[in-house]
Write a protein that holds these residues in place. Structure first.
Motif, PDB file in Angstrom:
ATOM      1  N   UNK A  55      42.491  48.209  49.854  1.00  0.00           N
ATOM      2  CA  UNK A  55      43.290  47.972  51.035  1.00  0.00           C
ATOM      3  C   UNK A  55      42.662  46.645  51.526  1.00  0.00           C
ATOM      4  N   UNK A  56      43.738  45.570  51.216  1.00  0.00           N
ATOM      5  CA  UNK A  56      43.364  44.152  51.594  1.00  0.00           C
ATOM      6  C   UNK A  56      43.059  43.462  50.200  1.00  0.00           C
ATOM      7  N   UNK A  57      43.867  43.143  49.524  1.00  0.00           N
ATOM      8  CA  UNK A  57      43.671  42.357  48.137  1.00  0.00           C
ATOM      9  C   UNK A  57      42.871  41.133  48.567  1.00  0.00           C
ATOM     10  N   UNK A  58      43.597  40.366  49.521  1.00  0.00           N
ATOM     11  CA  UNK A  58      43.011  39.226  50.039  1.00  0.00           C
ATOM     12  C   UNK A  58      42.591  38.155  49.010  1.00  0.00           C
ATOM     13  N   UNK A  59      41.527  37.671  48.744  1.00  0.00           N
ATOM     14  CA  UNK A  59      41.049  36.585  47.753  1.00  0.00           C
ATOM     15  C   UNK A  59      40.716  37.279  46.453  1.00  0.00           C
ATOM     16  N   UNK A  60      40.856  38.397  46.077  1.00  0.00           N
ATOM     17  CA  UNK A  60      40.801  39.074  44.908  1.00  0.00           C
ATOM     18  C   UNK A  60      39.409  39.188  44.576  1.00  0.00           C
ATOM     19  N   UNK A  61      38.244  38.865  45.627  1.00  0.00           N
ATOM     20  CA  UNK A  61      37.042  39.153  44.986  1.00  0.00           C
ATOM     21  C   UNK A  61      36.565  40.536  44.563  1.00  0.00           C
ATOM     22  N   UNK A  62      37.208  41.345  45.260  1.00  0.00           N
ATOM     23  CA  UNK A  62      36.566  42.810  44.858  1.00  0.00           C
ATOM     24  C   UNK A  62      37.443  43.344  43.550  1.00  0.00           C
ATOM     25  N   UNK A  63      38.538  42.759  43.508  1.00  0.00           N
ATOM     26  CA  UNK A  63      39.334  43.085  42.044  1.00  0.00           C
ATOM     27  C   UNK A  63      38.380  42.085  40.882  1.00  0.00           C
ATOM     28  N   UNK A  64      38.189  41.205  41.362  1.00  0.00           N
ATOM     29  CA  UNK A  64      37.425  40.210  40.169  1.00  0.00           C
ATOM     30  C   UNK A  64      36.170  40.878  39.819  1.00  0.00           C
ATOM     31  N   UNK A  65      35.322  41.274  40.828  1.00  0.00           N
ATOM     32  CA  UNK A  65      33.946  41.837  40.277  1.00  0.00           C
ATOM     33  C   UNK A  65      34.201  43.209  39.500  1.00  0.00           C
ATOM     34  N   UNK A  66      35.328  43.885  39.945  1.00  0.00           N
ATOM     35  CA  UNK A  66      35.743  45.231  39.211  1.00  0.00           C
ATOM     36  C   UNK A  66      36.097  44.838  37.902  1.00  0.00           C
ATOM     37  N   UNK A  67      36.907  43.821  37.635  1.00  0.00           N
ATOM     38  CA  UNK A  67      37.274  43.521  36.295  1.00  0.00           C
ATOM     39  C   UNK A  67      35.900  43.165  35.461  1.00  0.00           C
ATOM     40  N   UNK A  68      35.034  42.333  35.959  1.00  0.00           N
ATOM     41  CA  UNK A  68      33.761  41.881  35.272  1.00  0.00           C
ATOM     42  C   UNK A  68      33.144  43.250  34.826  1.00  0.00           C
ATOM     43  N   UNK A  69      32.982  44.315  35.809  1.00  0.00           N
ATOM     44  CA  UNK A  69      32.339  45.441  35.594  1.00  0.00           C
ATOM     45  C   UNK A  69      32.791  46.267  34.369  1.00  0.00           C
ATOM     46  N   UNK A  70      34.051  46.113  34.476  1.00  0.00           N
ATOM     47  CA  UNK A  70      35.252  46.970  33.464  1.00  0.00           C
ATOM     48  C   UNK A  70      34.767  46.319  32.179  1.00  0.00           C
ATOM     49  N   UNK A  71      34.615  45.052  31.988  1.00  0.00           N
ATOM     50  CA  UNK A  71      34.240  44.470  30.610  1.00  0.00           C
ATOM     51  C   UNK A  71      32.908  44.964  30.163  1.00  0.00           C
ATOM     52  N   UNK A  72      31.807  44.702  31.188  1.00  0.00           N
ATOM     53  CA  UNK A  72      30.628  45.246  30.898  1.00  0.00           C
ATOM     54  C   UNK A  72      30.150  46.272  30.624  1.00  0.00           C
ATOM     55  N   UNK A  73      30.952  47.400  31.360  1.00  0.00           N
ATOM     56  CA  UNK A  73      30.981  49.032  31.152  1.00  0.00           C
ATOM     57  C   UNK A  73      31.778  49.304  29.973  1.00  0.00           C
ATOM     58  N   UNK A  74      32.745  48.666  29.607  1.00  0.00           N
ATOM     59  CA  UNK A  74      33.789  49.111  28.656  1.00  0.00           C
ATOM     60  C   UNK A  74      34.634  50.119  29.296  1.00  0.00           C
ATOM     61  N   UNK A  75      35.081  50.044  30.468  1.00  0.00           N
ATOM     62  CA  UNK A  75      35.802  51.087  31.252  1.00  0.00           C
ATOM     63  C   UNK A  75      37.126  50.686  31.678  1.00  0.00           C
ATOM     64  N   UNK A  76      37.849  51.512  31.539  1.00  0.00           N
ATOM     65  CA  UNK A  76      39.273  51.355  31.903  1.00  0.00           C
ATOM     66  C   UNK A  76      39.748  51.142  33.356  1.00  0.00           C
ATOM     67  N   UNK A  77      40.176  50.358  33.785  1.00  0.00           N
ATOM     68  CA  UNK A  77      40.670  50.283  35.319  1.00  0.00           C
ATOM     69  C   UNK A  77      42.052  50.127  35.647  1.00  0.00           C
ATOM     70  N   UNK A  78      42.598  50.861  36.232  1.00  0.00           N
ATOM     71  CA  UNK A  78      44.209  50.756  37.067  1.00  0.00           C
ATOM     72  C   UNK A  78      43.882  50.275  38.370  1.00  0.00           C
ATOM     73  N   UNK A  79      44.161  49.118  38.598  1.00  0.00           N
ATOM     74  CA  UNK A  79      43.898  48.492  39.979  1.00  0.00           C
ATOM     75  C   UNK A  79      44.782  48.167  40.645  1.00  0.00           C
ATOM     76  N   UNK A  80      45.046  48.663  41.944  1.00  0.00           N
ATOM     77  CA  UNK A  80      46.187  48.530  42.832  1.00  0.00           C
ATOM     78  C   UNK A  80      45.646  47.660  43.937  1.00  0.00           C
ATOM     79  N   UNK A  81      46.185  46.401  44.202  1.00  0.00           N
ATOM     80  CA  UNK A  81      45.790  45.814  45.569  1.00  0.00           C
ATOM     81  C   UNK A  81      46.802  45.674  46.504  1.00  0.00           C
TER      82      UNK A  81
END
Ligand SMILES: C[S@@+](CC[C@H](N)C(=O)[O-])C[C@H]1O[C@@H](n2cnc3c(N)ncnc32)[C@H](O)[C@@H]1O
Length: 221
Positions: A55-81
């Motif tokens: 809720x509030x995509x804004x700068x994309x910071x939260x999406x980006x760190x979630x993306x980095x974590x998905x890489x690190x954890x090998x976790x699939x994320x469907x992200x809606x901003x």
């Protein structure tokens, strides 16, 4: 409304709205706050495929760190901003998240976040899928669709309508059973509004500079 890039205490950038004296992130540290509230208190509860609604995509910071974590954890994320007032290219150029997060190998992903088309699911990696929706929060009709909500609206001093029962009922409906909403806020009135629409609330330790934050769960007995 005028928006300007600022540097927060951990060295990461944010956006300030001078007319409202309101920022997109904590002045004590944008990255620090994002990791504490949304990753440690939110994403860490999930281990497999997860559907995240921001809720509030804004700068994309939260999406980006979630993306980095998905890489690190090998976790699939469907992200809606969801965002009604997207940042503009000049603002994006002033954001330093890739360098602050030492994520040069994933610089392209941050570019793609912002350049990708709205309203369409985009493949950012083989594990991270991003749908940006240009929409007002009040118009959302998501139903039983998400595991986790990052509730990152401006504060109640600026947008009180985003901290009451009406909007939290929309969030409750958007979550799947056992879904979780996390927010940096801890105000009693927001907590009571969440309880009134059915959420079960935990008060958790806040990010640096804030005593508490809230985590709300949609538990259906
Ligand atoms: C606190 S900032 C979010 C920061 C964002 N999560 C980030 O990491 O940059 C709140 C965001 O909500 C957006 N916004 C404010 N009111 C809105 C509304 N009624 N509907 C949709 N977006 C809104 C603002 O444009 C802003 O991007």
């Amino acid at each position: 409304m005028k928006r300007e890039i600022i540097i927060t205490a951990d060295g990461s950038t944010s956006i300030n709205l001078p007319e409202l004296n309101e920022q997109y992130h904590s002045k004590k540290g944008a990255i620090q706050e994002a990791y504490h509230v949304f990753i440690r208190m939110g994403l860490d509860l999930f281990s497999e495929n997860v559907s995240v609604l921001e809720i509030g995509f804004g700068t994309g910071l939260n999406a980006y760190i979630t993306f980095l974590e998905s890489e690190r954890r090998n976790m699939t994320v469907n992200y809606t901003g969801v965002e009604a007032y997207p940042v503009i290219p000049e603002e994006i150029a002033g954001l330093n998240y890739v360098s602050q997060l030492k994520a040069e190998v994933h610089r392209q992903a941050f570019v793609d976040f912002h350049s990708s088309e709205w309203e369409k699911k985009q493949t950012i990696s083989d594990k991270f899928f991003l749908t940006k929706r240009k929409q007002f929060f009040n118009d959302m009709v998501d139903d039983n669709a998400h595991d986790l909500i990052y509730y990152d609206a401006f504060g109640s001093g600026v947008q009180p309508e985003l901290w009451g029962e009406e909007i939290f009922a929309i969030m409750y409906k958007a979550l799947k059973q056992n879904g979780v909403l996390v927010t940096y806020a801890a105000k009693g009135s927001a907590r009571r509004a969440m309880v009134a629409v059915g959420f079960t609330i935990e008060r958790l330790e806040g990010p640096p500079g804030k005593r508490e934050m809230l985590r709300a769960r949609k538990i259906i007995e």
